[in-house]
Design an enzyme around this catalytic site. Structure first.
Site, mmCIF file in Angstrom:
data_model
loop_
_atom_site.group_PDB
_atom_site.id
_atom_site.type_symbol
_atom_site.label_atom_id
_atom_site.label_comp_id
_atom_site.label_asym_id
_atom_site.label_seq_id
_atom_site.Cartn_x
_atom_site.Cartn_y
_atom_site.Cartn_z
ATOM 1 N N LYS A 195 97.767 22.937 43.850
ATOM 2 C CA LYS A 195 97.490 23.884 42.763
ATOM 3 C C LYS A 195 98.378 25.111 42.939
ATOM 4 C CE LYS A 195 94.636 27.318 41.965
ATOM 5 N NZ LYS A 195 95.574 28.144 41.174
ATOM 6 N N GLU A 271 96.289 30.821 55.552
ATOM 7 C CA GLU A 271 97.357 31.787 55.839
ATOM 8 C C GLU A 271 97.123 32.936 54.874
ATOM 9 O OE1 GLU A 271 100.283 33.974 55.342
ATOM 10 O OE2 GLU A 271 101.515 32.259 54.726
ATOM 11 N N CYS A 305 103.414 38.399 52.434
ATOM 12 C CA CYS A 305 102.328 38.620 53.386
ATOM 13 C C CYS A 305 102.813 39.266 54.671
ATOM 14 C CB CYS A 305 101.589 37.317 53.649
ATOM 15 S SG CYS A 305 102.697 35.979 54.053
ATOM 16 N N GLU A 404 95.916 45.617 52.312
ATOM 17 C CA GLU A 404 97.179 45.020 51.881
ATOM 18 C C GLU A 404 97.419 45.410 50.415
ATOM 19 O OE1 GLU A 404 97.424 40.701 51.416
ATOM 20 O OE2 GLU A 404 99.328 40.816 52.490
HETATM 21 P P1 ADP Z 1 97.164 36.682 45.456
HETATM 22 O O1 ADP Z 1 96.709 38.006 45.952
HETATM 23 O O2 ADP Z 1 98.402 36.169 46.085
HETATM 24 O O3 ADP Z 1 97.118 36.506 43.967
HETATM 25 P P2 ADP Z 1 94.824 35.061 45.612
HETATM 26 O O4 ADP Z 1 94.127 34.813 46.898
HETATM 27 O O5 ADP Z 1 94.126 35.798 44.545
HETATM 28 O O6 ADP Z 1 96.149 35.737 46.093
HETATM 29 O O7 ADP Z 1 95.361 33.711 44.973
HETATM 30 C C1 ADP Z 1 95.982 32.707 45.727
HETATM 31 C C2 ADP Z 1 95.619 31.359 45.158
HETATM 32 O O8 ADP Z 1 94.205 31.185 45.245
HETATM 33 C C3 ADP Z 1 95.967 31.178 43.684
HETATM 34 O O9 ADP Z 1 96.452 29.856 43.504
HETATM 35 C C4 ADP Z 1 94.633 31.377 42.985
HETATM 36 O O10 ADP Z 1 94.518 30.706 41.757
HETATM 37 C C5 ADP Z 1 93.683 30.779 44.000
HETATM 38 N N1 ADP Z 1 92.284 31.260 43.894
HETATM 39 C C6 ADP Z 1 91.841 32.457 43.456
HETATM 40 N N2 ADP Z 1 90.489 32.513 43.508
HETATM 41 C C7 ADP Z 1 90.056 31.315 43.997
HETATM 42 C C8 ADP Z 1 88.780 30.759 44.306
HETATM 43 N N3 ADP Z 1 87.653 31.437 44.118
HETATM 44 N N4 ADP Z 1 88.735 29.504 44.820
HETATM 45 C C9 ADP Z 1 89.865 28.812 45.035
HETATM 46 N N5 ADP Z 1 91.095 29.279 44.763
HETATM 47 C C10 ADP Z 1 91.220 30.512 44.249
#
Ligand code: ADP
Length: 508
Positions: A195, A271, A305, A404
């Site tokens: 995904k 990570e 990161c 962050e």
């Molecule tokens: P960033 O700060 O890099 O946007 P996120 O942690 O919000 O980091 O997002 C990283 C990935 O996790 C994306 O692919 C996002 O769609 C997915 N994501 C966000 N929320 C959830 C959740 N509750 N469960 C699973 N995946 C999620």
């Protein structure tokens, strides 16, 4: 290779991909419409305009992808594709990515915003280096023989694949993150559901056709697009996924771990974020250290990161280093990714721009001093651009210093002695990376051993290599990607006991 171009000069293949209509889900090597019929737009952060309509996968689509991945795992992939066959496919995929590198780099710059030079000369070559390195492991995944204390027992271990792996990745290195997961997952014999981040799905979708062209059997790689809710969450909670590999924020990492625990105890590797300290001692090569500190945080607009977002300078050279840093940073060109002169590209979304602005405003109110930057840039059209920003601070408890930001913001402070430095460098919840600049190599090693971080660079910053393990301490996550460790992350150990006793005495 031209790096300064307008979007009108995109390659025909890039244009054709963008113009080919809504992007569907990739399941069983074919394109299928989302069961909900819903789509969302992927925006160009340099202009705020939509690039393509993207399918939104819901729970039913996740079920379909898992079924495809499970069938592939049980069938052809584990029965007929031996280690060398898997490696051959991965090498073929790397060759195809190389052949399509210009288009993939253009898509990366359009979708993520990063300078085209960085996409083409940084990300893309590294993507295929990584894939080839991983492919090389396929036929070297060995078990061991175990000298147990029982007589007549031959005991050996096998490293077996886990089964169906789901990978959820962020938007800052879209294709690279996809390959970081795809490489070791397939090398080790798993099947995959990927995904991509909802902000940057394009390069992964383009990759899908290359996966099919390389000859991977249907179901081995499936790509589902959609946001965290419902798509990511449905993967994390699924009962028939064996492992979830995640890169992203610490907050979402915690949710994924919880969902894994509440569902089927799927293996999780995380990570996560960082707030990495970069230390300049008075005995360092100061010009090199200042340059290093500048790029450690401002390349990628701080959207990585390992960004060296906390800069510690020994007091004796603090003013000199801060002035030099300010001088360099003020010369950095912020622009869209295809511009002739660009060092720093756009911020990924409007929401993220507002978040960054919030940290800057609150930081000032709390007493941190802006040395440079601090404002959004308005004269570059409708995209999301922010000035590279330097703060001077003393109070380690400020959110600006602890959290962050994932934007072009550096927090600089002076330190006086070793114990203070170690205590302050380790004073956040994160532990992803750290840097140290000194001519005293013993001091450099000493610091590397005392700082709580998964990767430490001495007199350098930011190098990451397919052969060098990478991952976090503390709330920056666990599990090591790259190197031999990444194979351990995608396999499980089976111990086999064989009774070798044979009664050779003659029957009475
Ligand atoms: P960033 O700060 O890099 O946007 P996120 O942690 O919000 O980091 O997002 C990283 C990935 O996790 C994306 O692919 C996002 O769609 C997915 N994501 C966000 N929320 C959830 C959740 N509750 N469960 C699973 N995946 C999620």
């Amino acid at each position: 290779m031209a790096f300064n171009m307008s979007e009108a000069e995109l390659k025909d293949s890039t244009r054709a991909f963008l113009d080919s209509g809504p992007k569907q889900l990739f399941i069983n090597n074919g394109w299928v419409a989302p069961q909900s019929g819903e789509y969302f737009a992927s925006l160009n952060p340099a202009s705020g305009k939509p690039l393509a309509e993207i399918a939104l996968a819901n729970e039913a689509d996740v079920d379909a992808a898992v079924a495809a991945a499970r069938a592939a795992f049980k069938g052809h992939w584990s029965q007929k594709f031996l280690a060398g066959d898997r490696a051959a496919l991965l090498f073929k995929l790397a060759d195809l990515i190389d052949a399509h590198a210009d288009t993939l780099a253009e898509l990366e710059t359009l979708d993520n915003g990063k300078p085209y030079r960085v996409s083409r000369k940084g990300d893309l070559p590294y993507v295929t280096k990584h894939l080839r390195y991983q492919a090389g492991w396929a036929d070297k995944i060995e078990g061991s023989t175990v000298p147990v204390t029982f007589p007549n027992q031959f005991v050996y271990t096998r490293r077996e694949p886990l089964g169906v792996v789901a990978a959820i990745i962020p938007w800052n290195f879209p294709l690279l993150m996809a390959i970081w997961k795809l490489g070791p997952a397939l090398t080790a014999g798993n099947t995959l559901i990927l995904k991509p981040a909802e902000q940057t799905p394009l390069s992964a979708l383009y990759l899908a056709d290359l996966v099919a062209e390389a000859g991977f059997p249907p179901g081995v790689v499936n790509i589902l697009t959609g946001p965290g809710l419902p798509t990511g969450a449905a993967l994390a909670a699924h009962m028939d996924i064996d492992k979830l590999a995640f890169t992203g924020s610490t907050a979402v990492g915690a949710k994924i771990m919880e969902a894994a625990a509440r569902s089927n105890l799927k293996r999780v590797s995380l990570e996560l974020g960082g707030k990495s300290p970069n230390v300049i001692f008075a005995d360092a090569d100061i010009p090199a250290a200042v340059r290093g500190a500048q790029w450690a945080v401002f390349s990628t607009a701080g959207q990585e990161c390992v960004a060296g977002s906390r800069i510690f300078v020994e007091r004796a050279i603090y003013n000199e280093a801060l002035d030099a840093l300010k001088g360099h940073v003020e010369k950095m060109q912020v622009n869209h990714g295809f511009a002739e002169k660009v060092h720093v590209g756009p911020i990924i979304t409007e929401a993220q721009m507002k978040r960054i602005q919030g940290y800057v405003t609150d930081g000032q109110k709390a007493g941190a001093e802006i040395i440079s930057g601090g404002a959004a840039i308005k004269d570059l059209g409708d995209g999301y651009f922010f000035e590279p920003t330097i703060f001077a601070y003393q109070d380690d408890s400020l959110p600006l210093v602890q959290e962050e930001i994932f934007g072009p913001v550096a927090a600089v402070t002076a330190f006086d002695d070793w114990d203070e430095l170690i205590q302050r460098a380790n004073s956040t919840m994160y532990g992803l990376a750290a840097g140290v600049w000194t001519r005293d190599i013993a001091k450099g090693h000493n610091y590397a051993h005392q700082v709580q971080a998964g990767t430490v660079w001495i007199n350098g910053y930011g190098m990451i290599d397919p052969a060098a393990p990478f991952g976090g301490y503390k709330m920056s996550g666990f599990g090591r990607e790259m190197g031999k460790e990444s194979i351990e992350l995608y396999t499980q150990v089976k111990t086999v006991w064989v009774n070798t006793y044979q009664d050779t005495s003659k029957p009475e």
